[in-house]
Structures are given as C-alpha cells and as structure tokens.
Design a protein around this motif. Sequence first.
Motif, PDB file in Angstrom:
ATOM      1  N   PRO A  79     -45.363  40.727 -18.641  1.00  4.48           N
ATOM      2  CA  PRO A  79     -46.105  41.200 -17.460  1.00  4.48           C
ATOM      3  C   PRO A  79     -47.397  41.923 -17.805  1.00  4.48           C
ATOM      4  O   PRO A  79     -48.348  41.912 -17.012  1.00  4.48           O
ATOM      5  CB  PRO A  79     -45.108  42.135 -16.761  1.00  4.48           C
ATOM      6  N   ILE A  80     -47.466  42.570 -18.974  1.00  6.65           N
ATOM      7  CA  ILE A  80     -48.700  43.254 -19.359  1.00  6.65           C
ATOM      8  C   ILE A  80     -49.799  42.249 -19.654  1.00  6.65           C
ATOM      9  O   ILE A  80     -50.925  42.353 -19.162  1.00  6.65           O
ATOM     10  CB  ILE A  80     -48.447  44.173 -20.573  1.00  6.65           C
ATOM     11  N   CYS A  81     -49.478  41.250 -20.464  1.00  2.00           N
ATOM     12  CA  CYS A  81     -50.464  40.194 -20.734  1.00  2.00           C
ATOM     13  C   CYS A  81     -50.805  39.430 -19.455  1.00  2.00           C
ATOM     14  O   CYS A  81     -51.962  39.037 -19.243  1.00  2.00           O
ATOM     15  CB  CYS A  81     -49.919  39.232 -21.794  1.00  2.00           C
ATOM     16  N   ALA A  82     -49.814  39.226 -18.599  1.00  4.05           N
ATOM     17  CA  ALA A  82     -50.058  38.525 -17.341  1.00  4.05           C
ATOM     18  C   ALA A  82     -51.027  39.301 -16.458  1.00  4.05           C
ATOM     19  O   ALA A  82     -51.923  38.723 -15.824  1.00  4.05           O
ATOM     20  CB  ALA A  82     -48.727  38.307 -16.612  1.00  4.05           C
ATOM     21  N   LEU A  83     -50.870  40.625 -16.409  1.00  2.00           N
ATOM     22  CA  LEU A  83     -51.776  41.447 -15.623  1.00  2.00           C
ATOM     23  C   LEU A  83     -53.189  41.389 -16.196  1.00  2.00           C
ATOM     24  O   LEU A  83     -54.176  41.341 -15.448  1.00  2.00           O
ATOM     25  CB  LEU A  83     -51.272  42.888 -15.593  1.00  2.00           C
ATOM     26  N   GLN A  84     -53.300  41.372 -17.526  1.00  4.39           N
ATOM     27  CA  GLN A  84     -54.615  41.222 -18.148  1.00  4.39           C
ATOM     28  C   GLN A  84     -55.256  39.907 -17.721  1.00  4.39           C
ATOM     29  O   GLN A  84     -56.449  39.859 -17.417  1.00  4.39           O
ATOM     30  CB  GLN A  84     -54.484  41.267 -19.667  1.00  4.39           C
ATOM     31  N   ALA A  85     -54.475  38.824 -17.712  1.00  7.29           N
ATOM     32  CA  ALA A  85     -55.010  37.520 -17.321  1.00  7.29           C
ATOM     33  C   ALA A  85     -55.526  37.547 -15.888  1.00  7.29           C
ATOM     34  O   ALA A  85     -56.613  37.018 -15.584  1.00  7.29           O
ATOM     35  CB  ALA A  85     -53.929  36.446 -17.480  1.00  7.29           C
TER      36      ALA A  85
END
Length: 584
Positions: free
Chosen positions: A399-405
């Motif tokens: 979810p952290i990388c997804a939020l960055q995307a």
Amino acid sequence: MDSSLNMEAEIQSATPPLEDNEGTEDSNHNGEAAISSALEREDGDSSQPPSISDKLLRMLEAATNWRPALVPVQTSDEVFDANDGAVSEAPRTKRQIQYPEQTQEFNSRLTKTGRRSLSHSISHSSTDSNSSGGSDAENLEDEVFLRDRQQINSKGNRDFCVKNIKLADYGRREIELAEDEMTALMALRKAAQGEKPLAGAKIVGCTHVTAQTAVLFETLTVLGAQCRWAACNIYSTQDEVAAALAEQDLPVFAWKGESEDDFWWCIDRCVNVEGWEPNMILDDGGDMTHWIYKKYPHLFKKVKGIVEESITGIYRLHHLSKAGKLCVPAINVNDSVTKQKFDSLYCSRESILDSLKKTADVMFGGKQVAVCGYGEVGKGCSSALKAMGSVVYVTEIDPICALQACMDGFRLAKLGDVVGQVDMVITCTGNKNVVVKEHMDLMKNGCIVCNMGRSNTEIDVTSLRTPELAWQHVRAQVDHIIWPDGKRIVLLAEGRVLNLSSSTVPIYVLSITATTQALALIELFNAPEGRYKQDVYLLPKKLDEYVANLHLQTFDAHLTELTDDQAKYMGLNKHGPFKPSYYR
C-alpha cells in the motif's frame, strides 16, 4: 550437474568446520545483517588499528579536495527483511527470518535444471531452438570448439578463454570510453595506486564482463590485486572487451552465448588453478560462492571475505548466515544507498526505452502500459514511459508503494482488469508468476510482454511451451507466441531481464556500483582479525556519501555546508554522515 543433488545439502556438507558456537543464539546475530559498526570506531579507541577505509578516504580527500566524514556515528543493529530487501532497525532478540518461496525455488532450479536461476538468469540454454541468441550454427560451433581452441595473446600468454583475441583493439577503445564516464572509480585508482591497498589480494570474480566492469577489473589490479574473472550472465558479455582484458594478461573466461556447461567450466577455470588460490570473492548472483562451496570448500580457509552485488546473492548469504554455514564475512553492496537508489531507479528509467526500441521498434506515445510493481525499478520504468506519452497503469501489493504511484499520477489497477486493453506489460517485482498464461490468454493481438525484474521467474514462460502454441523467432531477443486463433503476443528476451539481454546499462550508474565494490573489497581485505565475524555487513554511511560526492564533481555541483551552529542544532558532524545507518 547431478539433478538429484540438493543445493542446501551440498553447501552444508561442503562447508568447512566453523568455530563451536552452540548455545550462543547471538553468535551469528541470529542470521541478521550485521551493521558496520565495526568500522565506526569511537574517538580515542586505540585498541583497534586505523581502518584502511580511513586511510583511503584521507588520500582521496587530498586528491579531490573533499572532506569525508571520519567521525564516529552512533549506529544501531539492523535486520535484513528478505521479503522486500528493506532494512529496518531492530533490537538483538531472537528473530526468525522468513524467506520467500522464490528462495527455495532458486535451489531446485539450479540443481534440477542446471539453468541460470539468479538475478540475471536465463530460461533456456543458448542452443535451444526457441532461444533468442545468435544463429544455431554459430552457437553450436562455439559450444563444440571454443573451449578447445588454442588462442594466444601478443605476449605469449594462453591463460584465458574468449571468443576472439583479435577483437582486443576494439575492446580497448570501449574500455577507454567507459573510463571517461566512471569518474569516481578512476579517482580511486589515481589516489590509491601508490598505497597498493590490495597488494597480496587474489580476487576471483563472477560479474558481467563489459567495458564498465573491465574498468573495475583493471582498477583492482592497479591497486595491487591479482584477479581471475568469469561472467555471471551468458548473454551480457562483450566479446571485444573480454579480448582486451586477455590481451593485457588478465585471466578472463567468458564469451557471449555460453552454454550451461561452458558457464560452469569458465567459473571452474577461475578457481581450479595450480599454485593459485583466491583469498577474496567478488560475486554477482552467488554462482562463484556456490561453486567454491560445492567443489573447493577448503579454499574458504584462506578467503578473507565475499563482496556480493545482487539481491539474489544476498538472499543466499543471509540464508547461509542464519544456518551458521557462512564461514567468512561478507559485504552486501546491493543495499548500499548509492547502489539501490541509483542503479535500480535511474538505470531502469533510461534503459527501458532503449531496450524496447531495439527489440520491438515500438512507439510510446499513446500506448497503454501495465507496469507490475512500483519499487525502484518500477518507478524508473513508469516515469520514463509517462514522459514519452504512454498511459501507464501500475499494479502493486504494497500500500505504501501503491500510494506513491497514485500520487505520482499513475492509475493503480489489478493486472486482470487491464490486461485485455494494454499494449505492453512490464514486470518489475522480483516475484514469480506475476504474468501467467491466463493473463496472456486475455491479451490483445500484438501485446508486448517483457521483464525488468531481477530474475526470469516473473513471466510464466514455461506455460507457453505447449503444442497448441506456436513459437516464431523474429530476431535476437524477440519471439512471437501464436495462439490457435492467430493472435500473437511479442515476448522479449524470453522473459529474462530485458535491459541486460537486449541493451546496455548507462556507464555512469555502473561507476557508482563499481566504486562501492572496490571500497568493500579493500575494507574486507585489510580489516584486522576480529573486526568482522562470519556474517553479512553493510558499508558505513560515510562511504556511501563519499561515493555520491565523487560523482557530484561530474556536474560541477556545489554542496551547501552546515554552519557549526546548524550542525550542533541537528546533532550532526558538519561533514556527515547526514543520515543514520538504517536509512535506505
């Protein structure tokens, strides 16, 4: 290789006896990555002799007019998270490190199939009829005759095996071009060549054999080392560069398009030499380390340390460390900040476009692309494609990388929801079976499928080798997979790492990694007995920052300096390190 052998059993049985540490849970730091607090000596501590790193940094300071951080830093123990390669701060307590399924898959693939299964692995040998390598006749000729071909350089030396020694002049020009871009490594060579910090070192290496690694190879010899070299990837070797090294009496055993037997034969020729025994290992993927464990375990009695570059090789070292089977210290170069932030991100950002152009002749404007994974590689690929006008979807589990995307302007989606409409699918996860046949059944005609992740497991290529699907070889690294209804997808590099198989990696980025590797070798080789234990270490942050500083000079960049008052306020030394050891 005997398919009945189990790699873990081989390593355990072949490992030299270790010191008795039963009953000491902490003796190997419970398999955790030991942070390089050994290098961070307290002021006034005269119990340890000066670190060779400190000496080198002072020499480099004089050569480059930059003041590195040579002050003690408070560090904390860190533990390596094998699930995503992150490093987190943790107390020294009992901890069971969970290794992903891919690690076990790595063992079975290497021993049962005999294929390359590491970070730059291949799915089939170069003589496979579906291979994207050179012509079958050319590959067959190399496999049958090259190892027996008697070549000799202009000095009368025969201790090498390359494609064609006559290519040496061409290769030398490529090496000289690489030297111009690898500024930090050349600065290290110039500053330390008088000191000869590697005098007496016998380094056996298994990395890519390219113009960039040749600069590293030759730098190590200028600093006093004797080296023998093999390739870690059967397709990335530049034959002209290998010839140039051989012409300089540097023992290199590598050529592009090696078969599986050739690959292991080359590694063996580097190790199995009468009157020469290595005392340092430089590895990229763990093949050299594995081979010595398997065939020549007695050599570890003289080996002072291992420097490993790839994430897959690091997994193996941590696995050995946890099991108490790592009998020498190792330095993890892969998780150096400069390696992680620059090699993965910026290298991918530039090489993905070049690789796709060279293989698929694709235009990017308006194309819909699914990028699987938004780690450093995924970030680089996504930003490059977006800049060229592509519509980019990102798939992500974190979810952290997804939020960055999302905050970078990309659409987050599940692959199954968009795979039927996209023009390209690029995997960047390092996981297995990210794209399976069910996904490819849904793809539209002409969809391009490729991998930028660290191994060849991300695309389930095996499921495509069925009687109902036809393979049509188009050109090097390009195959069409044709469905019964006539639909075809374009598979690049048979699912192997695309930029390593089909293109080149920017020299400047490789300079960062090579400089870090050289400093790691120097540190391990010169460390007094007891400084490092049988564990996996990271370089201290001061060396990471120094590598970055050397490369800043290329841009005529000028760093801001803290005032004494500002440094006191932040609790920092004004010359660094500026980040804690756990920062990644």
